[in-house]
Motif scaffolding. Structure first.
Motif, short mmCIF file in Angstrom:
data_model
loop_
_atom_site.label_atom_id
_atom_site.label_comp_id
_atom_site.label_asym_id
_atom_site.label_seq_id
_atom_site.Cartn_x
_atom_site.Cartn_y
_atom_site.Cartn_z
N ALA A 43 0.83 -1.20 0.00
CA ALA A 43 0.00 0.00 0.00
C ALA A 43 0.87 1.25 0.00
CB ALA A 43 -0.93 -0.01 1.21
N ASP A 44 1.96 1.24 0.76
CA ASP A 44 2.88 2.38 0.78
C ASP A 44 3.46 2.64 -0.60
OD1 ASP A 44 2.36 2.50 3.47
OD2 ASP A 44 4.29 1.62 4.08
N ARG A 45 3.99 1.59 -1.24
CA ARG A 45 4.55 1.77 -2.58
C ARG A 45 3.45 2.14 -3.57
NH1 ARG A 45 8.11 0.72 0.50
NH2 ARG A 45 7.62 2.92 0.79
N PHE B 157 0.78 3.92 -3.00
CA PHE B 157 0.47 5.34 -2.87
C PHE B 157 1.52 6.20 -3.56
CE2 PHE B 157 0.98 9.45 -0.91
CZ PHE B 157 -0.31 9.96 -0.91
N GLU B 158 2.80 5.90 -3.30
CA GLU B 158 3.87 6.71 -3.88
C GLU B 158 3.82 6.70 -5.41
OE1 GLU B 158 6.86 5.69 -0.13
OE2 GLU B 158 7.06 4.66 -2.06
N PHE B 159 3.59 5.52 -5.99
CA PHE B 159 3.58 5.44 -7.44
C PHE B 159 2.29 5.98 -8.04
CE2 PHE B 159 7.32 2.96 -6.84
CZ PHE B 159 8.00 2.98 -8.05
N LEU B 160 1.16 5.75 -7.40
CA LEU B 160 -0.09 6.31 -7.89
C LEU B 160 -0.05 7.84 -7.84
CD1 LEU B 160 -3.02 6.16 -8.85
CD2 LEU B 160 -3.71 5.85 -6.46
N MET B 161 0.46 8.38 -6.75
CA MET B 161 0.56 9.84 -6.64
C MET B 161 1.55 10.37 -7.68
SD MET B 161 -1.11 11.88 -4.70
CE MET B 161 -1.21 13.68 -4.83
N ARG B 162 2.60 9.64 -7.95
CA ARG B 162 3.53 10.01 -9.02
C ARG B 162 2.79 10.10 -10.35
NH1 ARG B 162 6.43 9.26 -13.51
NH2 ARG B 162 4.56 8.16 -14.18
N ASP B 163 1.95 9.09 -10.62
CA ASP B 163 1.22 9.07 -11.88
C ASP B 163 0.24 10.23 -11.98
OD1 ASP B 163 2.63 6.77 -12.34
OD2 ASP B 163 0.88 5.47 -12.57
N ILE B 164 -0.41 10.56 -10.87
CA ILE B 164 -1.36 11.67 -10.88
C ILE B 164 -0.64 12.99 -11.15
CG2 ILE B 164 -2.97 12.99 -9.46
CD1 ILE B 164 -3.72 10.34 -8.09
N LEU B 165 0.49 13.19 -10.48
CA LEU B 165 1.26 14.41 -10.72
C LEU B 165 1.84 14.42 -12.13
CD1 LEU B 165 3.16 14.91 -7.34
CD2 LEU B 165 1.00 15.93 -8.09
#
Length: 574
Positions: free
Chosen positions: A34-36, A38-46
């Motif tokens: 879940a931690d990874r 979040f980091e990658f999903l948020m990267r994709d959104i940005l």
């Protein structure tokens, strides 16, 4: 999440709140995936909403992130795009049309018992599953039968809250995409090794991995990505709900070609739909609120083609002799070992020389796009006109790290997850090139010693009239590399420090030679110890009673040959 002042709670729109004095350092969602996720999903959104125009804009945003109000304004157009319970296109899900659900219910065959499906290499048929099935160890079937649960304690996760559920869905579909039984994965596979740049704050960790608009796949894309663009967000495709739900029905799978997709595309290889949320307690975070306890799934869906496939975090392996062949990706065979990731973490592209006819040969490793961007100078904080102490500290004190992680298999089941980290400095071109070359050569020397051990083991086994020479040789070779893993990683970190601190190449090389000699001597001693343990000898001959008198002195002779090979590698020319 964790702030500098301690643990707390925040929303994604507060990612940069209090950034100057009390920044968010990391996310803590109760499970490493879940931690990874979040980091990658948020990267994709940005990536979709704020992709920087060029390296200068990227660097500026790294050290001067947008405040919460600016971030909220930039992401506001995507609110409906990422709505979990949207009536027609819920985020990272498919809501099948009612007529398709009715057809599937009418045609539904008798379900195979779980044990039979797994023996056939298939997953269970479509239907409802507990929410814990999104995590690596299914709490059903073979994992229960063999008591092989690894990541979660069986029965401990029955509800996942609205906060971590989208990162969990993302990690399941994109970072660790399972396959089989008609349920589609991605070309890079579940066991591919992922590379991620890590900073001192959560913002830095996410933004360090955002690519500029001109990076791989950028082309003539529309930036920012339109919130209603299905080539960026595939769950928005209006044709998805009408696709047949059966595994063998025409039209149940749709080929997806990377070249036709937006560079910020978020893959969605599986057709899942979360059950309606209920009020409860999230078993990952402990937070009270809306939770999800199950989901439905249907086979087939979006079938991503290997041709041209790339992902920001993956090492792509190309066959230079077959330029038209689909790329492969660096994969984990077990817990990560230095020879799996160290050269790439040091920003080294593996090049192969052409053969005598000037034709390329062999396979070539290509750095992940995020590491290639860093290496090319996108992180050159020295070029910032007024970045101040924040930019200087970011790039000079080793606060940037490379994180490497992978989920590795154990047969058909998930064997575990492995994660490593190493400090990284943005170095001048000459020093970066030197570092990559030295690390690559030294990794090669250690692997040569493992190869020498394998050669001697095969010879000793053959002369000893034993079976299983290949298996024993491979086992001892792997054991040697595993035994020196920590020292090899420390050696690489020491080389990076030398590249940072010593401008004179000759002085740098001398210090590197000293560290390398220590590493190779230790590796050689361990190789001999492993050989002696497998083939013990005494002054009167070999202790193995299976050997004949003619073979009595062959093992000591083979040990001498091994010693000679190891010595040659140790003294090889720099």
């Amino acid at each position: 999440m964790d702030r500098r002042s301690g643990p707390g709670v925040a929303t994604p729109l507060e990612l940069t709140s209090r950034y100057g004095d009390d920044p968010i350092l990391g996310v803590r969602l109760g499970h490493p995936l879940a931690d990874r996720g979040f980091e990658f999903l948020m990267r994709d959104i940005l990536q979709a909403a704020l992709a920087p125009e060029d390296a200068t804009a990227w660097r500026r945003m790294l050290v001067e992130p947008p405040g919460p109000e600016a971030l909220a304004a930039a992401l506001a157009p995507y609110r409906e795009t990422f709505r979990l319970d949207h009536p027609t296109h819920p985020a990272l899900q498919v809501r099948p049309a009612p007529e398709r659900l009715a057809e599937a219910a009418a045609k539904k065959p008798a379900r195979k018992p779980a044990s039979e499906a797994e023996e056939d290499g298939e997953e269970e048929e479509a239907g409802a599953l507990p929410i814990a099935a999104l995590l690596p160890d299914l709490p059903t079937g073979e994992a229960v039968k063999k008591d092989a649960d690894f990541f979660i304690r069986r029965g401990s996760v029955t509800a996942i809250g609205a906060g971590p559920i989208l990162p969990v869905l993302y990690a399941h579909m994109v970072l660790f995409p399972p396959g089989g039984g008609g349920y589609l994965g991605l070309p890079h596979g579940a066991d591919s090794i992922k590379f991620q740049l890590i900073g001192r704050t959560l913002w830095e960790t996410i933004w360090l991995n955002v690519l500029t608009r001109g990076a791989e796949g950028g082309g003539d894309a529309v930036w920012p990505a339109r919130p209603d663009d299905p080539t960026a967000f595939p769950w928005l495709d209006p044709a998805l709900p009408g696709m047949p739900l059966g595994r063998k029905e025409d039209g149940a799978a749709r080929p997806m070609n990377r070249a036709a997709l937006h560079p910020a595309h978020i893959p969605m290889p599986r057709r899942y739909l979360l059950a309606p949320p209920v009020q409860g307690r999230c078993d990952l975070t402990g937070r009270e609120g809306p939770v999800f306890t199950g989901y439905s799934r249907w086979p087939k869906g979006l079938q991503y083609q290997p041709d041209g496939w790339w992902f920001p975090a993956m090492v792509r392996i190309e066959d230079a002799a077959k330029p038209d062949a689909p790329p492969q990706f660096l994969r984990a065979r077990g817990p990560l070992r230095f020879d799996d990731w160290l050269e790439s973490a040091m920003l080294k592209d593996e090049e192969r020389a052409p053969d005598r006819k000037d034709r390329p040969q062999g396979k070539v490793r290509r750095l992940p796009p995020v590491l290639r961007q860093f290496k090319a100078g996108a992180a050159g904080a020295a070029e910032l006109s007024d970045g101040g102490t924040r930019a200087t500290a970011l790039m000079e004190d080793g606060s940037v790290r490379v994180r490497v992680f992978a989920q590795y298999p154990f047969g058909k089941a998930v064997g575990g997850m492995s994660q490593r980290e190493l400090p990284l400095w943005h170095l001048p071109a000459e020093r970066q090139s030197w570092l990559g070359e030295v690390v690559s050569k030294d990794v090669g020397r250690v692997k040569e010693m493992a190869g020498a051990l394998q050669i001697s083991v095969r010879a000793a086994v053959t002369k000893g009239r034993r079976d299983g020479s290949a298996a024993l040789a491979d086992t001892l070779g792997d054991a040697l590399l595993a035994a020196v893993d920590g020292q090899a990683t420390e050696h690489a970190a020491a080389l990076a420090a030398l590249a940072r601190d010593i401008a004179d190449r000759a002085a740098r090389q001398a210090a590197a030679t000293e560290s390398r000699t220590d590493l190779l001597k230790r590796t050689g001693r361990l190789a001999l110890a492993l050989f002696d343990e497998a083939f013990p000898v005494d002054p009167t001959g070999v202790t193995d009673k299976a050997l004949t008198s003619d073979d009595r002195f062959s093992i000591p002779a083979e040990r001498d040959r091994l010693l000679g090979r190891l010595g040659h590698i140790l003294k090889s020319d720099d």
